[in-house]
Design an enzyme around this catalytic site. Sequence first.
Site, PDB file in Angstrom:
ATOM      1  N   HIS A  58      36.956  51.846  22.323  1.00 35.07           N
ATOM      2  CA  HIS A  58      37.282  50.923  23.533  1.00 35.07           C
ATOM      3  C   HIS A  58      36.269  50.072  24.190  1.00 35.07           C
ATOM      4  CE1 HIS A  58      34.220  53.696  25.605  1.00 35.07           C
ATOM      5  NE2 HIS A  58      33.937  52.872  26.566  1.00 35.07           N
ATOM      6  N   GLU A  62      35.341  44.080  23.968  1.00 31.69           N
ATOM      7  CA  GLU A  62      34.639  43.542  24.974  1.00 31.69           C
ATOM      8  C   GLU A  62      33.072  43.160  24.600  1.00 31.69           C
ATOM      9  OE1 GLU A  62      34.203  45.877  28.419  1.00 31.69           O
ATOM     10  OE2 GLU A  62      33.575  44.246  29.774  1.00 31.69           O
ATOM     11  N   ASP A  63      32.467  44.007  23.908  1.00 34.83           N
ATOM     12  CA  ASP A  63      31.145  43.917  23.706  1.00 34.83           C
ATOM     13  C   ASP A  63      30.680  43.308  22.323  1.00 34.83           C
ATOM     14  OD1 ASP A  63      30.937  45.281  26.211  1.00 34.83           O
ATOM     15  OD2 ASP A  63      29.967  46.971  25.512  1.00 34.83           O
TER      16      ASP A  63
HETATM   17 MN    MN Z   1      32.516  51.930  27.793  1.00 39.33          MN
END
Ligand code: MN
Length: 322
Positions: A58, A62-63
Amino acid sequence: NKFLNPKTLSKAYDFALRAHKTQKRDEGVPYIIHPVAVADILTDLKLDSATIATGLLHDTIEDTHATYNTIKEEFGQEVADLVDGVTKISEFENQAVDNSKAENFRKLIIATSKDIRVLLVKIADRLHNMRTIKFVKDTDKQIRKAKETMEIYAPLTDRMGMNRIRDELEDISFKVLNPEARELITKRLKVKKEDRKETVKEISREFINVLKENGINVKITGREKTPFSIWRKIQKKRTSLEQISDIVGFRVIVNSIGECYKTLGIFHSRWQAIPGRFKDYISTPKINNYKSIHTSIIGPKRQRIEIQIRTSEMDELAEYGI
Ligand code: MN
């Protein structure tokens, strides 16, 4: 669990491990601990492989350098769309610093989540982040996250009937937002704990016997209220901590709906019911499909007792939700 595919899960784990390789959590541990904890929460909720894999993946879009397309190539459209949905909510969350945006945010979450599994991953993500909130060094961020949890995630879990997670989210947030009040309640609960244990045992025994005489075999559990639920009651009913923390709660699990009503009849004919406290959520379930009979009586030791009567299916739904 027949919905679990070990191959997909191992692959997702390896992918996440590589993607987060150089990152650390605020707790100082390797980042991978977090997605694994999220996957663990989702496993407890008995979700499918795609959702648990999403739990592992997840934070990769994003990261890290992972993209929607790489995830799609490696894990297929279903998982890629789920991870994408979670990423969109996380991105919006980071922008919505102002708390007056809570209502918009709630709408966005619902709009983004055509697939309810996106929300479930987001909830598991938030639960683990709240469990580790004390390691976040920035106090303002702690407070912001706790408010957001109270205003958005706790109501969401409530709507989905996930009472166990709702209680935990609320109580951790309460600890961040009002540590003095929580401390006061916790201390008070501790003082009475031994007394309460004995009382609960005695009353349980009496309930079991009385119901057995009437041919009903039950499982009874004493209910521990969370400090936050006591706090909310004090606010709502404008009463004192003294009065609330003296109340004992019982959950009576029976085998059928018929027995629920029979049990209620036995309680009400044997002990005095407290007016205004009877609720039949079996004939009229709550909006989240919660079913149970609630009543309060003046019990065997002249003590105010709250009782929930339900079948084991109703109990499972009430604890874990959808
Ligand atoms: Mn998270």
